[in-house]
Design an enzyme around this catalytic site. Structure first.
Site, mmCIF file in Angstrom:
data_model
loop_
_atom_site.group_PDB
_atom_site.id
_atom_site.type_symbol
_atom_site.label_atom_id
_atom_site.label_comp_id
_atom_site.label_asym_id
_atom_site.label_seq_id
_atom_site.Cartn_x
_atom_site.Cartn_y
_atom_site.Cartn_z
ATOM 1 N N GLY A 64 49.890 45.705 37.273
ATOM 2 C CA GLY A 64 50.684 44.527 37.111
ATOM 3 C C GLY A 64 49.478 43.448 36.864
ATOM 4 O O GLY A 64 48.498 43.697 36.276
ATOM 5 N N SER A 65 49.688 42.219 37.223
ATOM 6 C CA SER A 65 48.748 41.066 36.660
ATOM 7 C C SER A 65 47.683 40.979 37.538
ATOM 8 O O SER A 65 47.379 41.548 38.382
ATOM 9 C CB SER A 65 49.617 39.828 36.750
ATOM 10 O OG SER A 65 49.935 39.490 37.948
ATOM 11 N N SER A 66 46.968 39.673 37.423
ATOM 12 C CA SER A 66 45.867 39.636 38.410
ATOM 13 C C SER A 66 46.123 38.880 39.389
ATOM 14 O O SER A 66 45.275 38.505 40.299
ATOM 15 C CB SER A 66 44.927 38.550 37.477
ATOM 16 O OG SER A 66 45.539 37.312 37.286
ATOM 17 N N LYS A 93 41.389 44.876 38.768
ATOM 18 C CA LYS A 93 42.337 44.286 39.822
ATOM 19 C C LYS A 93 42.282 44.717 41.206
ATOM 20 O O LYS A 93 42.004 44.002 42.228
ATOM 21 C CB LYS A 93 43.752 44.700 39.573
ATOM 22 C CG LYS A 93 44.382 44.048 38.217
ATOM 23 C CD LYS A 93 45.715 44.234 37.804
ATOM 24 C CE LYS A 93 45.979 45.190 36.791
ATOM 25 N NZ LYS A 93 45.326 45.143 35.724
#
Length: 138
Positions: A64-66, A93
């Site tokens: 996923g994202s940060s 991450k």
């Protein structure tokens, strides 16, 4: 009781022990975890509805994202963070998430922890010395 010892690389130092919570699914920080409870909330995740609070979290890595750093920092602040983390795939991450959690974290173990450790095993993570001791539950 059978005891297994693994060696690996420290990401965050320290020593902690507890019951293992193991997943073969990567974990998403943003939208995948409720930081107030430490529960995995991603509907299709293997651990959906289970909390990693006060467990040794064993997982392949982050996805996923940060959002990982913010969510995992929040788990530390509210007391729902894992006691320690063991993972296979190093990314920025997961590294930043481990650092802000302040939990001992290790990777690059000499054997795949996902093949050795099962949920319910007792795991001691001595990241300072690069040692993981697993006491099998059965």
């Amino acid at each position: 009781m059978k005891k297994i010892v693994l060696h690996g690389r420290k990401i965050v130092g320290g020593c902690a022990e507890g019951e293992a919570l193991v997943t073969h699914d990567s974990i998403s920080g943003w939208g995948g975890v409720n930081p107030m409870t430490g529960k995995i909330v991603e509907v299709r995740h293997e651990l959906s509805g289970q909390s990693f609070a006060d467990k040794v979290l064993v997982f392949p890595g982050a996805k996923g994202s940060s959002g990982w750093s913010g969510i995992f920092h929040s788990t530390r602040l509210v007391g729902t963070a894992p006691k320690a983390m063991l993972f296979n795939t190093m990314t920025t991450k997961v590294a930043l998430g481990a650092v802000v959690t302040h939990a001992p974290a290790m990777t690059d173990l000499d054997e795949d922890p996902l093949k050795i450790i099962e949920t319910g095993d007792w795991v001691k993570v001595d990241a300072d010395n690069g040692i993981v001791e697993i006491t099998k539950k059965s």
